[in-house]
Scaffold this motif. Structure first.
Motif, short mmCIF file in Angstrom:
data_model
loop_
_atom_site.label_atom_id
_atom_site.label_comp_id
_atom_site.label_asym_id
_atom_site.label_seq_id
_atom_site.Cartn_x
_atom_site.Cartn_y
_atom_site.Cartn_z
N CYS A 146 -15.05 -4.42 0.25
CA CYS A 146 -14.81 -5.67 0.97
C CYS A 146 -16.08 -6.17 1.65
O CYS A 146 -16.44 -7.34 1.54
N CYS A 186 -12.15 0.78 -0.18
CA CYS A 186 -11.68 -0.59 0.04
C CYS A 186 -12.53 -1.28 1.11
O CYS A 186 -12.90 -2.45 0.98
N ASN A 187 -12.85 -0.55 2.15
CA ASN A 187 -13.66 -1.07 3.24
C ASN A 187 -15.06 -1.44 2.76
O ASN A 187 -15.57 -2.53 3.03
N GLN A 216 -10.93 -1.90 -6.25
CA GLN A 216 -11.80 -0.75 -6.04
C GLN A 216 -11.09 0.44 -5.40
O GLN A 216 -11.74 1.43 -5.05
N CYS A 217 -9.77 0.38 -5.23
CA CYS A 217 -9.04 1.50 -4.64
C CYS A 217 -8.97 2.64 -5.64
O CYS A 217 -8.26 2.54 -6.65
N ASN A 220 -11.38 -5.21 6.79
CA ASN A 220 -10.31 -4.21 6.75
C ASN A 220 -10.82 -2.90 7.32
O ASN A 220 -12.02 -2.60 7.26
N LYS A 247 -3.39 0.65 -3.49
CA LYS A 247 -3.19 -0.76 -3.13
C LYS A 247 -2.76 -1.57 -4.35
O LYS A 247 -3.32 -1.42 -5.43
N THR A 305 0.84 -1.20 0.00
CA THR A 305 0.00 0.00 0.00
C THR A 305 0.87 1.25 0.00
O THR A 305 1.74 1.40 0.86
N CYS A 313 -10.61 -5.14 -2.47
CA CYS A 313 -10.11 -3.88 -1.91
C CYS A 313 -9.06 -3.25 -2.82
O CYS A 313 -8.91 -2.02 -2.84
N VAL A 314 -8.36 -4.08 -3.59
CA VAL A 314 -7.35 -3.57 -4.52
C VAL A 314 -8.01 -3.03 -5.78
O VAL A 314 -7.72 -1.92 -6.23
N CYS A 333 -3.11 7.08 -0.43
CA CYS A 333 -4.38 6.76 0.23
C CYS A 333 -5.02 8.03 0.76
O CYS A 333 -4.40 8.78 1.52
#
Length: 205
Positions: free
Chosen positions: A23, A19-20, A141-142, A36, A147, A8, A138-139, A13
């Motif tokens: 997930c 990401c949260n 959709q960052c 996460n 990520k 990361t 989470c990766v 960020c």
């Protein structure tokens, strides 16, 4: 050896929580529980004696670190918690008795008891997707391309993939070895890596 995990770039960020949310949606994580979390570290003074507005902070996504020597696996009495050949740590719900020894042993507080199913749950690194060559949710959709997913046992991270299948080597700006950090290691050897430039990393490891 293979050790799937996430690098990361904390300078990218923005704490958007995408990401949260992604997930929780794809993994049907119960309300009030998280695979996460995104923590805000700071604000801290930029230099000794500094006061607002001379402060800085960064956002720190925390999830299961899929450790090289996971304490959760070592204490599990039924071998429900186990490590796969790809380096990820998984929970076999058929074997889990809900004793929560693993949750107590985890130094990052990233496991919880699913009260309805009476089994422990945590980040699986979206095993159901990565096994098909798809990025963890989470990766993918960052939105900040913070990520990156790949094999952490590789010395070169340039081929790690991020959202939109961008490559780490094409998108991440230069960093020094001293800019690479890990969550505190208490003998478990956390696998995930964090890059933080020009700010003070808060925590050992």
């Amino acid at each position: 050896m293979t050790q799937y995990g996430i690098v990361t770039d904390l300078n990218r960020c923005v704490g958007c929580m995408a990401c949260n949310t992604a997930c929780k949606t794809v993994n049907a994580v119960p309300i009030g529980s998280f695979w996460n979390k995104v923590l805000r570290v700071g604000p801290n003074p930029k230099y000794e004696g500094a006061k607002f507005p001379d402060v800085e902070w960064y956002y720190l996504p925390v999830q299961c670190q899929h450790c090289a020597n996971p304490a959760c696996v070592n204490v599990c009495p039924t071998e429900a918690s186990h490590k796969l050949d790809d380096g990820t740590v998984q929970v076999d719900k058929e074997k889990c008795i809900g004793c929560q020894f693993c949750a107590m042993a985890c130094p990052y507080n990233v496991r919880y008891l699913n009260e309805e199913e009476r089994v422990v749950e945590k980040c699986t690194l979206c095993e159901q997707q990565t096994a098909q060559g798809v990025l963890p949710q989470c990766v993918s959709q960052c939105v900040g391309l913070a990520k990156w997913f790949g094999d952490l046992d590789q010395a070169d991270w340039s081929n790690f993939r991020g959202g939109g299948n961008f490559l780490f080597g094409d998108a991440v700006r230069d960093y020094a070895e001293s800019d690479v950090h890990h969550l505190p290691d208490v003998g478990n050897s956390p696998s995930f890596a964090y890059i933080l430039r020009n700010k003070a990393w808060q925590g050992e490891g």
